[in-house]
Design an enzyme around this catalytic site. Structure first.
Site, PDB file in Angstrom:
ATOM      1  CG  HIS A 127      -0.296   0.045   2.540  1.00  0.00           C
ATOM      2  ND1 HIS A 127      -0.273  -0.994   3.401  1.00  0.00           N
ATOM      3  CD2 HIS A 127       0.682   0.866   3.204  1.00  0.00           C
ATOM      4  CE1 HIS A 127       0.477  -0.873   4.269  1.00  0.00           C
ATOM      5  NE2 HIS A 127       1.090   0.509   4.342  1.00  0.00           N
TER       6      HIS A 127
HETATM    7  P1  TYD Z   1      -1.808  -3.872   7.608  1.00  0.00           P
HETATM    8  O1  TYD Z   1      -2.002  -2.542   7.178  1.00  0.00           O
HETATM    9  O2  TYD Z   1      -2.297  -5.033   6.922  1.00  0.00           O
HETATM   10  O3  TYD Z   1      -0.255  -4.027   8.151  1.00  0.00           O
HETATM   11  P2  TYD Z   1       1.044  -4.282   6.969  1.00  0.00           P
HETATM   12  O4  TYD Z   1       0.971  -2.645   6.236  1.00  0.00           O
HETATM   13  O5  TYD Z   1       2.131  -4.480   7.925  1.00  0.00           O
HETATM   14  O6  TYD Z   1       1.010  -5.597   5.976  1.00  0.00           O
HETATM   15  O7  TYD Z   1      -2.524  -3.962   8.891  1.00  0.00           O
HETATM   16  C1  TYD Z   1      -3.091  -5.131   9.684  1.00  0.00           C
HETATM   17  C2  TYD Z   1      -4.248  -4.671  10.556  1.00  0.00           C
HETATM   18  O8  TYD Z   1      -3.765  -3.929  11.564  1.00  0.00           O
HETATM   19  C3  TYD Z   1      -4.971  -3.820   9.683  1.00  0.00           C
HETATM   20  O9  TYD Z   1      -6.436  -4.327  10.187  1.00  0.00           O
HETATM   21  C4  TYD Z   1      -4.936  -2.522  10.264  1.00  0.00           C
HETATM   22  C5  TYD Z   1      -4.468  -2.585  11.486  1.00  0.00           C
HETATM   23  N1  TYD Z   1      -3.457  -1.435  12.082  1.00  0.00           N
HETATM   24  C6  TYD Z   1      -3.752  -0.612  13.174  1.00  0.00           C
HETATM   25  O10 TYD Z   1      -4.955  -1.023  13.649  1.00  0.00           O
HETATM   26  N2  TYD Z   1      -3.203   0.111  13.661  1.00  0.00           N
HETATM   27  C7  TYD Z   1      -1.681   0.247  13.101  1.00  0.00           C
HETATM   28  O11 TYD Z   1      -0.815   1.169  13.456  1.00  0.00           O
HETATM   29  C8  TYD Z   1      -1.469  -0.477  11.885  1.00  0.00           C
HETATM   30  C9  TYD Z   1       0.012  -0.378  11.178  1.00  0.00           C
HETATM   31  C10 TYD Z   1      -2.284  -1.427  11.451  1.00  0.00           C
END
Ligand code: TYD
Length: 144
Positions: free
Chosen positions: A56
């Site tokens: 992303h």
């Molecule tokens: P995600 O964006 O998939 O993580 P990555 O970019 O590492 O692959 O995030 C996983 C889940 O955690 C998603 O439901 C969003 C949540 N999240 C939070 O609640 N707070 C945060 O600071 C982050 C980074 C993610």
């Protein structure tokens, strides 16, 4: 190592090496981290090395990503240029500025990722579709 993509850069940490007592790494807001830090998050337990995280970009949030232990591959894409970086040291991190598509993969089992972010978590700040990402990059370029 040279950063080729836009909205990125290298952040060096202050290191206090001690062969007996361990190595100390220090990151300080507005000193080596180029923004006031509002959030810190970490990822561990990366047991499946085939997993890909990230994939992303952000509209506004700035981040700096570190590998606190082990190693992983960071893939960056600013919409024009792409770059892959092997992060296997705690000593420096990579800036993930706005509109920089990023993915993390190739994790070692002992990998620990640490991220400092300029904003609180807000799903609305995410660009999770690559198609939308390219459109937003284009729009931003036209505004300049
Ligand atoms: P995600 O964006 O998939 O993580 P990555 O970019 O590492 O692959 O995030 C996983 C889940 O955690 C998603 O439901 C969003 C949540 N999240 C939070 O609640 N707070 C945060 O600071 C982050 C980074 C993610």
């Amino acid at each position: 190592m040279k950063i080729k993509v836009k909205n990125s850069g290298i952040v060096k940490l202050t290191v206090r090496k001690d062969r007996r007592r361990g190595d100390l790494f220090v990151a300080e807001s507005m000193k080596n981290i180029p923004f006031p830090i509002k959030r810190v998050y970490s990822v561990n337990n990366l047991k499946d090395s085939s997993v890909v995280r990230g994939q992303h970009a952000h509209k506004k949030t700035k981040q700096v990503i570190f590998c606190a232990n082990g190693s992983f591959k960071l893939s960056l894409d600013d919409g024009k240029r792409k770059q892959e970086i092997l992060l296997d040291t705690h000593a420096f991190g990579i800036i993930l500025g706005p509109r920089l598509w990023h993915a993390m993969s190739g994790f070692s089992k002992d990998c620990v990722i640490v991220v400092f972010a300029s904003e609180h978590y807000n799903e609305k700040d995410y660009i999770r579709s690559y198609e939308d990402f390219l459109k937003i990059v284009k729009k931003h370029e036209q505004r300049k």
